[in-house]
Design a protein around this motif. Structure first.
Motif, short mmCIF file in Angstrom:
data_model
loop_
_atom_site.label_atom_id
_atom_site.label_comp_id
_atom_site.label_asym_id
_atom_site.label_seq_id
_atom_site.Cartn_x
_atom_site.Cartn_y
_atom_site.Cartn_z
N ARG A 152 -0.14 32.27 -52.12
CA ARG A 152 -0.22 33.34 -53.51
C ARG A 152 -1.09 32.60 -54.43
NH1 ARG A 152 5.90 33.95 -52.10
NH2 ARG A 152 5.77 35.85 -50.30
N LEU A 153 -1.52 31.70 -53.96
CA LEU A 153 -2.57 31.00 -55.30
C LEU A 153 -3.75 31.40 -55.58
CD1 LEU A 153 -0.14 27.92 -56.64
CD2 LEU A 153 -0.71 30.28 -58.19
N LEU B 290 1.36 39.13 -47.40
CA LEU B 290 0.34 37.98 -47.76
C LEU B 290 -0.98 37.62 -47.02
CD1 LEU B 290 0.27 35.64 -49.60
CD2 LEU B 290 1.15 34.47 -48.51
N ILE C 104 3.02 28.30 -48.64
CA ILE C 104 3.31 30.04 -49.24
C ILE C 104 2.91 29.85 -50.46
CG2 ILE C 104 4.42 32.19 -49.30
CD1 ILE C 104 5.82 30.81 -47.01
N ARG C 105 3.19 28.76 -51.24
CA ARG C 105 2.70 29.09 -52.94
C ARG C 105 1.27 28.85 -52.95
NH1 ARG C 105 2.71 25.06 -56.34
NH2 ARG C 105 3.52 23.15 -54.91
N LEU C 106 1.15 27.90 -52.37
CA LEU C 106 -0.03 27.92 -52.51
C LEU C 106 -1.28 28.74 -52.24
CD1 LEU C 106 -0.39 23.72 -51.37
CD2 LEU C 106 -1.03 24.59 -53.10
N LYS D 110 7.25 24.87 -45.57
CA LYS D 110 6.76 25.88 -45.87
C LYS D 110 6.59 27.03 -47.34
CE LYS D 110 7.61 28.42 -41.58
NZ LYS D 110 9.26 29.26 -41.19
N HIS D 111 7.46 26.25 -47.50
CA HIS D 111 7.31 27.56 -49.34
C HIS D 111 6.35 26.41 -50.41
CE1 HIS D 111 11.33 29.20 -49.08
NE2 HIS D 111 12.01 27.89 -48.69
N ARG D 112 5.88 25.42 -50.15
CA ARG D 112 4.98 24.91 -50.62
C ARG D 112 3.28 25.78 -50.00
NH1 ARG D 112 2.50 18.68 -50.49
NH2 ARG D 112 0.72 18.73 -52.46
N CYS E 255 -1.30 19.21 -47.58
CA CYS E 255 -0.30 19.36 -47.19
C CYS E 255 -0.28 18.55 -45.68
CB CYS E 255 0.42 20.92 -46.31
SG CYS E 255 1.10 21.62 -48.23
#
Length: 126
Positions: free
Chosen positions: A26-27, A55, A22-24, A18-20, A38
């Motif tokens: 946001r980019l 987001l 969300i990070r992508l 999930k963090h990965r 993923c």
């Protein structure tokens, strides 16, 4: 079927994944690309993005600004290639850009278009 084994176990969303995602997100990476990176379905990607407040709106705003930049550049390049072009030429040759900017960024469009010209048809004498 035909001796082909399928591994159809659904992949579970853990916190690291999930963090990965969300990070992508946001980019500004596209949902389909995040899905490929993923190895998870687009529906799960959308669910993870929607779980973070603000987001989705931020990504929509980024998409809108990207479209505006693209269309502005399209009109500017056309004006550089055809400096003597009339408004109707830009409207015809850059149709999508013209109408999107007209609806969403009219002030910039009006400042960037050539001055309107008066019609110079044959004059009628009575």
């Amino acid at each position: 079927m035909h001796g082909i084994k399928l591994n159809l176990k659904p992949k579970q969303l853990n916190e690291a994944l999930k963090h990965r995602i969300i990070r992508l997100a946001r980019l500004g990476v596209h949902r389909l690309r995040i899905s490929q990176v993923c190895c998870i379905g687009i529906g799960s990607i959308e669910q993870a993005i929607a779980s973070v407040s603000g987001l989705v709106e931020w990504r929509k705003q980024c998409h809108w600004e990207s479209k505006r930049r693209c269309y502005r550049v399209q009109v500017q390049r056309y004006r550089q290639r055809c400096p003597d072009a009339l408004r109707r030429d830009i409207k015809t040759d850059c149709n999508a850009a013209f109408f999107w900017l007209y609806a969403n960024d009219r002030e910039w469009l009006e400042n960037s278009l050539p001055r309107p010209t008066k019609p110079c048809g044959p004059s009628r004498l009575v």
